[in-house]
Design a protein around this motif. Structure first.
Motif, short mmCIF file in Angstrom:
data_model
loop_
_atom_site.label_atom_id
_atom_site.label_comp_id
_atom_site.label_asym_id
_atom_site.label_seq_id
_atom_site.Cartn_x
_atom_site.Cartn_y
_atom_site.Cartn_z
N SER A 3 0.81 -1.21 0.00
CA SER A 3 0.00 0.00 0.00
C SER A 3 0.85 1.26 0.00
O SER A 3 0.35 2.36 -0.23
CB SER A 3 -0.93 -0.01 1.21
OG SER A 3 -0.18 -0.03 2.41
N ARG A 4 2.13 1.12 0.29
CA ARG A 4 3.02 2.28 0.28
C ARG A 4 3.73 2.39 -1.07
O ARG A 4 4.93 2.68 -1.14
CB ARG A 4 4.05 2.17 1.40
CG ARG A 4 3.49 2.58 2.75
CD ARG A 4 3.21 4.07 2.78
NE ARG A 4 2.80 4.51 4.11
CZ ARG A 4 2.54 5.77 4.43
NH1 ARG A 4 2.61 6.70 3.50
NH2 ARG A 4 2.18 6.10 5.64
N CYS A 32 7.58 5.87 0.41
CA CYS A 32 6.95 4.98 -0.58
C CYS A 32 7.97 4.47 -1.58
O CYS A 32 8.96 5.14 -1.88
CB CYS A 32 5.87 5.74 -1.35
SG CYS A 32 4.43 6.21 -0.39
N TYR A 107 -0.89 3.45 -3.10
CA TYR A 107 -1.10 4.54 -2.14
C TYR A 107 -1.51 5.81 -2.88
O TYR A 107 -2.38 6.56 -2.46
CB TYR A 107 0.20 4.77 -1.37
CG TYR A 107 0.15 5.87 -0.34
CD1 TYR A 107 -0.49 5.68 0.87
CD2 TYR A 107 0.79 7.09 -0.58
CE1 TYR A 107 -0.53 6.69 1.83
CE2 TYR A 107 0.75 8.09 0.37
CZ TYR A 107 0.10 7.89 1.58
OH TYR A 107 0.06 8.89 2.52
N PHE A 170 -5.78 11.70 4.63
CA PHE A 170 -4.73 11.39 3.64
C PHE A 170 -3.93 12.66 3.34
O PHE A 170 -2.69 12.64 3.31
CB PHE A 170 -5.38 10.86 2.35
CG PHE A 170 -4.39 10.49 1.28
CD1 PHE A 170 -3.97 9.18 1.13
CD2 PHE A 170 -3.89 11.44 0.41
CE1 PHE A 170 -3.05 8.83 0.13
CE2 PHE A 170 -2.98 11.11 -0.59
CZ PHE A 170 -2.56 9.79 -0.73
#
Length: 277
Positions: A3-4, A32, A107, A170
Motif C-alpha cells: 500500500s506504500r 513509498c 497509495y 490522507f
C-alpha cells in the motif's frame, strides 16, 4: 501491491517527465516505493501495410528504446534513495491504466498532463481526465508547467460529506511532513446552501476531531454566483501549491465536474490537482 507504493505511469513525454519532480520528493516524504510503468503502443504499426518484417523491426526498436528510458528513470529514482521497479506493457493509448491501478491498489498515482496550448503532447497529457473518472485511488495530476517548490498551502474543495474525513486524513499525512497549511473550502451559490453546508461542515469537524489533530487547518465558506470562477480566484489569491477535489457525482463537486472546471484546471493551472474518489 504494497500500500506504500506510488504508481508513476509515463509515456516519456515532457509532461510525464515533469510529474517526476513531484514523485521523487513525495515518495521520500511518505516513505513509498515507486512503480514506474510504460505501455508500448504498436497499434498503428500493426495496422499499416508495411512489410511485416519491417513492422517487427520497428516494434523491437520501440521495445529497446522504452527499456532504455525506463532504466534511466529508475537510476534517477534510486540516486534519490527511492526503491523502485519498472514494468513495460503492450497496450494502446491509456485505456489500460484504470484497470492497472485497480489491480495494484497503490497509495497514490502521479501522472502528468499538458497545458491548453499543447494538447498534442502524447497520450497521457490529453487523456488524464479519463483516468480520473475511472479510478478509486488518489490520483495527482501534474500540469506540464508546474514547478515543484514543496507544499506550503493546500486547498481542499468539498461539499462536506462524511467520507471527506478519510480524504482529509490522507492530505494531512502529506501536509504534516511539509508543515503545510490546509484550507478546507466550500463555495456555494445561494445563502440557503451556505447555511446548509455549514451544518455539514460542523459534522465534518466533529468527525475529524475524533481521528486527527492538525493545527494548521482552517475552514472557509465562500459565496459567489459562479462557483467555478470563485475557486479559480481563490487559487490565485492563496498562492496554493495543491488543489484537492473529490470526484463525486453530486452537489458541489458535481457542478465542478459537469461544467468541466476540472478539465479547465488541468489545462490551465500551474499547480497539481489531487483527486479523490
Amino acid at each position: 501491491m504494497d500500500s506504500r507504493t506510488i504508481i508513476y505511469p509515463t509515456d516519456f513525454s515532457a509532461c510525464a517527465e515533469n510529474a517526476m519532480q513531484y514523485v521523487i520528493p513525495i515518495a521520500k516524504a511518505m516513505k513509498c516505493k515507486v512503480q514506474i510503468v510504460h505501455s508500448i503502443d504498436a497499434s498503428n504499426m500493426l495496422k499499416s501495410e508495411e512489410n511485416p518484417l519491417r513492422v517487427i523491426e520497428e516494434i523491437q526498436i520501440l521495445d529497446v528504446n522504452a527499456k532504455t528510458h525506463l532504466k534511466k528513470i529508475k537510476i534517477k529514482m534510486e540516486a534519490n534513495g527511492i526503491a523502485c521497479i519498472t514494468e513495460m506493457l503492450k497496450y494502446p493509448g491509456i485505456s489500460w491504466l484504470p484497470e492497472y491501478i485497480k489491480e495494484h491498489r497503490p497509495y497514490l498515482v502521479v501522472m502528468g498532463t499538458v497545458g491548453s496550448g499543447d494538447l498534442g503532447n502524447k497520450v497521457f497529457g490529453s487523456n488524464a481526465y479519463r483516468v480520473i473518472t475511472k479510478t478509486d485511488f488518489p490520483l495527482m495530476v501534474v500540469p506540464k508547467d508546474a514547478t515543484y517548490r514543496g507544499f506550503e498551502k493546500m486547498i481542499f474543495a468539498t461539499d462536506f460529506e462524511k467520507k471527506d474525513t478519510e480524504n482529509i486524513n490522507f492530505l494531512i499525512k502529506i501536509a504534516r511532513h511539509y508543515k503545510a497549511a490546509i484550507d478546507v473550502v466550500n463555495v456555494t451559490e445561494t445563502v440557503f446552501e451556505r447555511e446548509e453546508e455549514k451544518f455539514y461542515a460542523n459534522n465534518l469537524k466533529d468527525e475529524l476531531s475524533k481521528t486527527v489533530r492538525y493545527g494548521k487547518m482552517d475552514y472557509k465558506f465562500l459565496f459567489w454566483d459562479n462557483v467555478e470562477e470563485r475557486l479559480e480566484i481563490l487559487l490565485k489569491e492563496s498562492n496554493a501549491d495543491l488543489l484537492a477535489l473529490v470526484n463525486r457525482k453530486k452537489n458541489f463537486i458535481d457542478r465542478l465536474f459537469h461544467k468541466s472546471i476540472v478539465k479547465k484546471m488541468m489545462y490551465r493551472t500551474h499547480i497539481p490537482l489531487l483527486i479523490f474518489s
